[in-house]
Design an enzyme around this catalytic site. Structure first.
Site, PDB file in Angstrom:
ATOM      1  NE  ARG A 165      65.178  57.662  -0.516  1.00 35.38           N
ATOM      2  CZ  ARG A 165      64.158  57.588  -1.395  1.00 35.38           C
ATOM      3  NH1 ARG A 165      64.179  58.328  -2.508  1.00 35.38           N
ATOM      4  NH2 ARG A 165      63.135  56.799  -1.160  1.00 35.38           N
ATOM      5  CB  SER A 236      64.830  52.837   3.209  1.00 35.94           C
ATOM      6  OG  SER A 236      63.583  52.658   2.591  1.00 35.94           O
ATOM      7  CD  GLU A 331      67.226  56.680   2.844  1.00 39.35           C
ATOM      8  OE1 GLU A 331      66.689  57.131   3.877  1.00 39.35           O
ATOM      9  OE2 GLU A 331      66.581  56.202   1.889  1.00 39.35           O
TER      10      GLU A 331
HETATM   11  P1  FAD Z   1      66.664  65.088  10.052  1.00 39.76           P
HETATM   12  O1  FAD Z   1      66.672  63.644  10.314  1.00 39.76           O
HETATM   13  O2  FAD Z   1      66.449  65.993  11.212  1.00 39.76           O
HETATM   14  O3  FAD Z   1      68.021  65.474   9.334  1.00 39.76           O
HETATM   15  C1  FAD Z   1      68.572  64.639   8.328  1.00 39.76           C
HETATM   16  C2  FAD Z   1      69.881  65.267   7.827  1.00 39.76           C
HETATM   17  O4  FAD Z   1      69.588  66.488   7.151  1.00 39.76           O
HETATM   18  C3  FAD Z   1      70.839  65.642   8.963  1.00 39.76           C
HETATM   19  O5  FAD Z   1      72.161  65.485   8.492  1.00 39.76           O
HETATM   20  C4  FAD Z   1      70.521  67.109   9.214  1.00 39.76           C
HETATM   21  O6  FAD Z   1      71.613  67.834   9.768  1.00 39.76           O
HETATM   22  C5  FAD Z   1      70.220  67.595   7.807  1.00 39.76           C
HETATM   23  N1  FAD Z   1      69.273  68.701   7.796  1.00 39.76           N
HETATM   24  C6  FAD Z   1      68.028  68.715   8.328  1.00 39.76           C
HETATM   25  N2  FAD Z   1      67.444  69.904   8.090  1.00 39.76           N
HETATM   26  C7  FAD Z   1      68.330  70.648   7.399  1.00 39.76           C
HETATM   27  C8  FAD Z   1      68.322  71.966   6.873  1.00 39.76           C
HETATM   28  N3  FAD Z   1      67.267  72.751   7.000  1.00 39.76           N
HETATM   29  N4  FAD Z   1      69.431  72.409   6.220  1.00 39.76           N
HETATM   30  C9  FAD Z   1      70.514  71.613   6.086  1.00 39.76           C
HETATM   31  N5  FAD Z   1      70.588  70.362   6.568  1.00 39.76           N
HETATM   32  C10 FAD Z   1      69.523  69.888   7.222  1.00 39.76           C
HETATM   33  N6  FAD Z   1      62.772  59.408   2.886  1.00 39.76           N
HETATM   34  C11 FAD Z   1      62.479  59.373   1.576  1.00 39.76           C
HETATM   35  O7  FAD Z   1      63.182  59.968   0.752  1.00 39.76           O
HETATM   36  N7  FAD Z   1      61.391  58.690   1.100  1.00 39.76           N
HETATM   37  C12 FAD Z   1      60.566  58.015   1.916  1.00 39.76           C
HETATM   38  O8  FAD Z   1      59.597  57.413   1.469  1.00 39.76           O
HETATM   39  C13 FAD Z   1      60.848  58.027   3.312  1.00 39.76           C
HETATM   40  N8  FAD Z   1      60.073  57.340   4.170  1.00 39.76           N
HETATM   41  C14 FAD Z   1      60.342  57.358   5.497  1.00 39.76           C
HETATM   42  C15 FAD Z   1      59.504  56.636   6.357  1.00 39.76           C
HETATM   43  C16 FAD Z   1      59.736  56.634   7.710  1.00 39.76           C
HETATM   44  C17 FAD Z   1      58.807  55.855   8.622  1.00 39.76           C
HETATM   45  C18 FAD Z   1      60.839  57.362   8.246  1.00 39.76           C
HETATM   46  C19 FAD Z   1      61.075  57.390   9.729  1.00 39.76           C
HETATM   47  C20 FAD Z   1      61.692  58.062   7.407  1.00 39.76           C
HETATM   48  C21 FAD Z   1      61.457  58.060   6.012  1.00 39.76           C
HETATM   49  N9  FAD Z   1      62.284  58.746   5.109  1.00 39.76           N
HETATM   50  C22 FAD Z   1      61.980  58.749   3.777  1.00 39.76           C
HETATM   51  C23 FAD Z   1      63.466  59.485   5.592  1.00 39.76           C
HETATM   52  C24 FAD Z   1      63.143  60.912   6.130  1.00 39.76           C
HETATM   53  O9  FAD Z   1      61.778  61.054   6.351  1.00 39.76           O
HETATM   54  C25 FAD Z   1      63.601  62.011   5.172  1.00 39.76           C
HETATM   55  O10 FAD Z   1      64.974  61.896   4.912  1.00 39.76           O
HETATM   56  C26 FAD Z   1      63.317  63.407   5.721  1.00 39.76           C
HETATM   57  O11 FAD Z   1      63.547  64.374   4.733  1.00 39.76           O
HETATM   58  C27 FAD Z   1      64.173  63.748   6.953  1.00 39.76           C
HETATM   59  O12 FAD Z   1      63.683  64.954   7.500  1.00 39.76           O
HETATM   60  P2  FAD Z   1      64.038  65.397   8.977  1.00 39.76           P
HETATM   61  O13 FAD Z   1      63.511  66.773   9.173  1.00 39.76           O
HETATM   62  O14 FAD Z   1      63.602  64.391   9.945  1.00 39.76           O
HETATM   63  O15 FAD Z   1      65.635  65.426   8.896  1.00 39.76           O
HETATM   64  N1  EPU Z   2      60.582  43.481  -0.629  1.00 36.51           N
HETATM   65  C1  EPU Z   2      60.679  42.197  -0.164  1.00 36.51           C
HETATM   66  N2  EPU Z   2      60.803  42.006   1.188  1.00 36.51           N
HETATM   67  C2  EPU Z   2      60.848  43.030   2.071  1.00 36.51           C
HETATM   68  C3  EPU Z   2      60.745  44.358   1.580  1.00 36.51           C
HETATM   69  C4  EPU Z   2      60.623  44.554   0.208  1.00 36.51           C
HETATM   70  O1  EPU Z   2      60.663  41.244  -0.923  1.00 36.51           O
HETATM   71  O2  EPU Z   2      60.964  42.780   3.264  1.00 36.51           O
HETATM   72  C5  EPU Z   2      60.382  43.702  -2.067  1.00 36.51           C
HETATM   73  C6  EPU Z   2      58.929  44.169  -2.317  1.00 36.51           C
HETATM   74  O3  EPU Z   2      58.088  43.080  -2.465  1.00 36.51           O
HETATM   75  C7  EPU Z   2      59.054  44.974  -3.566  1.00 36.51           C
HETATM   76  C8  EPU Z   2      60.453  45.547  -3.486  1.00 36.51           C
HETATM   77  O4  EPU Z   2      61.168  44.784  -2.518  1.00 36.51           O
HETATM   78  O5  EPU Z   2      58.980  44.127  -4.680  1.00 36.51           O
HETATM   79  C9  EPU Z   2      60.472  47.032  -3.119  1.00 36.51           C
HETATM   80  O6  EPU Z   2      59.837  47.229  -1.864  1.00 36.51           O
HETATM   81  P1  EPU Z   2      58.982  48.541  -1.549  1.00 36.51           P
HETATM   82  O7  EPU Z   2      57.989  48.791  -2.627  1.00 36.51           O
HETATM   83  O8  EPU Z   2      58.487  48.420  -0.151  1.00 36.51           O
HETATM   84  O9  EPU Z   2      59.992  49.737  -1.665  1.00 36.51           O
HETATM   85  P2  EPU Z   2      61.492  49.915  -1.195  1.00 36.51           P
HETATM   86  O10 EPU Z   2      62.378  49.792  -2.379  1.00 36.51           O
HETATM   87  O11 EPU Z   2      61.778  49.027  -0.043  1.00 36.51           O
HETATM   88  C10 EPU Z   2      61.591  52.475  -1.639  1.00 36.51           C
HETATM   89  C11 EPU Z   2      62.170  53.646  -0.898  1.00 36.51           C
HETATM   90  C12 EPU Z   2      61.182  54.142   0.132  1.00 36.51           C
HETATM   91  C13 EPU Z   2      59.918  54.592  -0.582  1.00 36.51           C
HETATM   92  C14 EPU Z   2      59.351  53.404  -1.359  1.00 36.51           C
HETATM   93  C15 EPU Z   2      58.182  53.823  -2.210  1.00 36.51           C
HETATM   94  C16 EPU Z   2      64.576  53.484  -0.916  1.00 36.51           C
HETATM   95  C17 EPU Z   2      65.809  53.142  -0.150  1.00 36.51           C
HETATM   96  N3  EPU Z   2      63.429  53.279  -0.284  1.00 36.51           N
HETATM   97  O12 EPU Z   2      61.451  51.425  -0.687  1.00 36.51           O
HETATM   98  O13 EPU Z   2      61.755  55.259   0.806  1.00 36.51           O
HETATM   99  O14 EPU Z   2      58.962  55.065   0.330  1.00 36.51           O
HETATM  100  O15 EPU Z   2      60.355  52.850  -2.234  1.00 36.51           O
HETATM  101  O16 EPU Z   2      58.634  54.595  -3.284  1.00 36.51           O
HETATM  102  O17 EPU Z   2      64.659  53.937  -2.050  1.00 36.51           O
HETATM  103  C18 EPU Z   2      63.126  55.868   2.658  1.00 36.51           C
HETATM  104  O18 EPU Z   2      63.928  56.339   1.847  1.00 36.51           O
HETATM  105  O19 EPU Z   2      63.304  55.947   3.901  1.00 36.51           O
HETATM  106  C19 EPU Z   2      61.936  55.195   2.181  1.00 36.51           C
HETATM  107  C20 EPU Z   2      61.053  54.615   2.991  1.00 36.51           C
END
Ligand code: FAD
Ligand code: EPU
Length: 335
Positions: A165, A236, A331
């Protein structure tokens, strides 16, 4: 260039639906429009906020500068000798739309990253990752515009200094470049990553097709994570913390059911588990709350603000520090 608007609400441009305004706001759909916008901000001495889909940021108060919504579009497919394919997507393309496009065109390798909200241009900023794959595993290079000189620069994978991240765009070169396109190295027969713990139960078999893998990732995500359109959130809210061997042993002694796994430099702890164990899951704090199914996700239940979300985050951090002696790092980017 689209007109520069004034006093624009950012609620619909942030997945937390934050009730803040930008002093100036512009959509840009070409490189020249982006340069014009940067010149405008330079001339007026304005701060800049680059916006993709606003799914990984928290804005505390009205933004006094220029908010640039990136809408650069286009995908270019460039087959290489030997079967690999370089695919370049413009920064404003929807990430999930791009993953789906690749799947449907037989360009494999991104299936585990399906359904992550946001734009392609933001994906390298925090090296998006899920279900055992990070974009650093599939990315080849990117092109970015220097915010000061308005010159384009190419970044190799090594230049991006990717970590969990994390990247150079979140660290050393934060606020210096705007990513305008990203190039991935995909292939018709990319090996599939299916061994991630939380994914296996969603797969129909041990050797799924790319479509089956994509569908399983989407199903797993839908079961756990709230859709921002229904319940505003940024995914997250904290990174999963990494602790050293001795701290890990000490924690295991006190909490035998601790969820953790070995990584380079120590053990990664599931922050969601820690927050859940501390009793925060489902807790409501005024207009904001800890999600009832995933304790790592903070949600805006209606008219919550960035300040409300950060206050709740601070309380959680203090409690986790006190109970487990573990530091939780936020994050999303805070403005
Ligand atoms: P924004 O929120 O618009 O921007 C984020 C940051 O990046 C800001 O500082 C912005 O200025 C900068 N930025 C944006 N675009 C550019 C660019 N082109 N050049 C330079 N800087 C830029 N993330 C994960 O890694 N794994 C996940 O599984 C994951 N799951 C998610 C689930 C949900 C429901 C949500 C809401 C978010 C999740 N995220 C996850 C976080 C998010 O989706 C990612 O970080 C995504 O890449 C953000 O994209 P955005 O276009 O919305 O960025
Ligand atoms: N868990 C709990 N209680 C909760 C949530 C999680 O006990 O309320 C336990 C789960 O049971 C599991 C462990 O925690 O054993 C991990 O949970 P999960 O698999 O849901 O993944 P996570 O670690 O919470 C990470 C990333 C996600 C990504 C998933 C799948 C980070 C900070 N988050 O979540 O990324 O989608 O793994 O790879 O690394 C994001 O970055 O925004 C994001 C959603």
């Amino acid at each position: 260039m689209h007109p520069i608007q004034e006093q624009v609400s950012l609620a619909e441009y942030t997945t937390l639906r934050l009730p803040v305004r930008a002093r100036y706001f512009v959509r840009v759909s070409s490189l020249s429009a982006l340069k014009d916008a940067l010149r405008f901000s330079q001339d007026k001495g304005l701060q800049l906020l680059v916006l993709g889909e606003g799914s990984n940021l928290v804005i505390r108060e009205d933004f006094p500068g220029l908010c640039v919504k990136l809408e650069l579009s286009g995908v270019k497919v460039d087959p290489q000798p030997g079967g690999a394919v370089q695919v370049t997507a413009a920064a404003g393309e929807s990430w999930h739309g791009f993953v789906l496009y690749c799947l449907e065109h037989g360009l494999h390798g991104l299936e585990n990253l399906a359904l992550i909200p946001g734009c392609v241009g933001a994906s390298p900023v925090q090296n998006v990752g899920a279900y055992g794959v990070e974009i650093k595993d599939r990315m080849l290079a990117l092109s970015a515009l220097d915010r000061q000189t308005l010159q384009l620069r190419s970044f190799t994978l090594a230049d991006c200094e990717f970590g969990y991240r994390d990247s150079v765009f979140k660290g050393r070169l934060r606020d210096r470049y705007i990513i305008v396109s990203v190039t991935f190295l995909l292939s018709a027969n990319a090996s599939r990553v299916t061994n991630y713990g939380g994914l296996r139960e969603w797969l129909p078999c041990s050797d799924p097709s790319p479509r089956e893998l994509f569908d399983a990732v989407c199903a797993a995500r839908r079961a756990k994570l709230p859709a921002p359109a229904e319940l505003p959130n940024v995914g997250s809210f904290f990174k999963n913390p990494v602790v050293g061997e001795s701290a890990h042993q000490a924690l295991l002694k006190r909490f035998p059911r601790l969820v953790s796994y070995p990584v380079a430099g120590g053990f990664k702890l599931a922050a969601g588990w820690l927050i859940d164990q501390a009793g925060w899951k489902g807790k409501i704090d005024g207009a904001v709350a800890v999600h009832r199914n995933q304790a790592l996700v903070l949600v805006n239940q209606g008219d919550g603000t960035g300040v409300d979300i950060l206050r709740l985050a601070g309380r959680i951090q203090a409690d986790i520090r006190q109970r487990f002696d573990v530091e939780l790092e936020i994050e999303p980017r805070i403005y």
